[in-house]
Scaffold this active site. Structure first.
Site, PDB file in Angstrom:
ATOM      1  CD  GLN A   1       3.527  15.031  23.959  1.00 60.36           C
ATOM      2  OE1 GLN A   1       3.983  15.352  25.045  1.00 60.36           O
ATOM      3  NE2 GLN A   1       2.411  15.570  23.481  1.00 60.36           N
TER       4      GLN A   1
ATOM      5  CB  CYS B   1      -5.592  15.872  18.260  1.00 57.47           C
ATOM      6  SG  CYS B   1      -4.119  16.899  18.291  1.00 57.47           S
TER       7      CYS B   1
ATOM      8  CG  ASN C   1       0.072  11.546  21.765  1.00 51.58           C
ATOM      9  OD1 ASN C   1       0.472  10.556  21.152  1.00 51.58           O
ATOM     10  ND2 ASN C   1      -1.184  11.957  21.702  1.00 51.58           N
TER      11      ASN C   1
ATOM     12  N   GLY D   1       6.371  23.815  19.123  1.00 48.56           N
ATOM     13  CA  GLY D   1       6.848  24.697  20.175  1.00 48.56           C
ATOM     14  C   GLY D   1       6.029  24.675  21.450  1.00 48.56           C
ATOM     15  CG  HIS D   2       1.656  23.877  21.650  1.00 45.62           C
ATOM     16  ND1 HIS D   2       0.634  23.300  22.363  1.00 45.62           N
ATOM     17  CD2 HIS D   2       1.710  23.209  20.477  1.00 45.62           C
ATOM     18  CE1 HIS D   2       0.088  22.317  21.661  1.00 45.62           C
ATOM     19  NE2 HIS D   2       0.724  22.247  20.516  1.00 45.62           N
TER      20      HIS D   2
END
Length: 386
Positions: free
Chosen positions: A186, A332, A158, A207-208
């Site tokens: 990813q 995060c 990521n 999903g996002h």
């Protein structure tokens, strides 16, 4: 601290963090929020129709990754899927042993879950990566033990965008009868994936990351792997994941994923051309800039770049003030004072880890935005150097 920027003028270059919702997915989500809003667990016909639509979404997602519909379980996102896959795989296999293999560049939803297990008697071997972020396959083979129950290696990183040798890892896992989980948050929607061809047992997605709403994801669980529930309560998801279904999110996610894969070839070429142009402008015109990660085995939208003697945190603040949304790494860990654990793992250089910037593009970016981003970035770095 109260600083506000007109978001409509901002250039968004943080698509690894989240993406704008696909228009068709948004329209469908709105329909299931305002018209077909019924609880799919209710007994009347309208609710049954919604339940059938969820099943259609499940079948759509399964077909796009080479799975069967009954191998897809909906979650709140990638973190829940990672927790479920790792915790319950280990519980399932605890009679065989308590040894897990992972890497030192995983997402924190994997690393923190593994840390939780270590405190409860499990032993985790963290595979090293080379300077480009690719795990050492020979090291992976060498650390496998009779009591190894799980290999958990992310599909694509990521932060630096490196794509791991998933097919080779899956083959090794099959040969040694070890469960193989991959955090593909990813990768799904950005790379073609066939879970059977790659010998993946468990796959996490969110999903996002591919233009669906936030708060919805899925876990692929290969048939025959009987994971128990992580969330207890009702009988949803065939008694495997309790909680009223996020109907609008699930159906919008299936729509967004379908659209992502239908235009993947075209979109990947377009975004890669933008990415390569921006990267070339930076490397050729900003002294002391260096790419992090592998340029061949890399997500087509990812730039992660190190600027010598520049504070990444101050650069990020200046970019924000000048209208560019970027990041230092994983969303995060925003607010953490620690340098990127991924850059530290691939370079063992704290200065590099604290002076790197991530720019991630999408099909909604334009060449004009690329040019403006470069000019703004150059001015911000010149200001910091002065």
């Amino acid at each position: 601290c109260g600083y506000k920027k007109d978001w409509s003028t901002m250039i968004y270059m943080d698509n690894a963090s989240t993406t704008m919702v696909d228009k068709e997915a948004f329209d469908i989500a709105k329909k299931y929020l305002t018209e077909n809003y019924f609880n799919p667990s209710s007994g009347y016909s309208m609710a049954n129709d919604v339940k059938a639509d969820i099943q259609d979404a499940r079948e759509m997602i399964a077909s796009l990754i080479g799975a069967r519909y009954n191998e897809i379980y909906f979650t709140s996102g990638g973190s829940e899927a990672n927790n479920w896959a790792i915790l319950k795989s280990c519980e399932l296999m605890e009679n065989k042993g308590k040894h897990i293999i992972s890497s030192n560049i995983e997402h924190h939803s994997v690393l923190h879950t593994l840390s939780y297990l270590e405190k409860r008697g499990y032993e985790v071997t963290y595979i090293n990566t080379d300077e480009k972020g690719i795990i050492d396959i020979n090291e992976l083979k060498s650390v496998i033990r009779d009591d190894t129950v799980l290999i958990s290696i992310m599909f694509a990183n990521n932060e630096i965008g490196t794509i791991e040798p998933i097919k080779e890892i899956g083959k090794i896992a099959v040969e040694h009868n070890i469960l193989f989980h991959t955090d593909a948050v990813q990768a799904v929607g950005h790379l073609s994936i066939d879970v059977n061809e790659l010998n993946i047992d468990l796959l996490s997605a969110s999903g996002h990351k591919f233009h669906a709403p936030k708060g919805v994801g899925f876990l692929y669980i290969r048939s025959g792997i009987k994971l128990t529930s992580l969330i207890h309560g009702g009988s949803q998801e065939r008694n495997r994941r309790a909680g009223t279904e996020n109907t609008f999110g699930i159906i919008a996610m299936a729509t967004a994923l379908k659209n992502s894969y239908e235009t993947l070839d075209k979109d990947s070429l377009y975004v890669k051309s933008l990415r390569d142009k921006l990267l070339s402008l930076i490397l050729e015109n900003i002294e002391g800039s260096h790419i992090n990660g592998d340029m061949e085995n890399r997500l087509f939208n990812n730039i992660n770049i190190y600027f010598e003697n520049i504070s990444g945190e101050l650069l990020l603040i200046l970019l924000n003030q000048n209208g560019v949304c970027a990041s230092l790494g994983s969303a995060c860990t925003t607010g953490s004072i620690d340098p990127s654990h991924v850059i530290m793992a691939v370079s063992n250089d704290k200065k590099r880890a604290s002076s790197s910037l991530r720019l991630t593009l999408s099909k909604y970016n334009t060449e004009d935005e690329v040019n403006k981003t470069f000019e703004i970035l150059k001015k911000c770095i010149e200001k910091l150097k002065s």
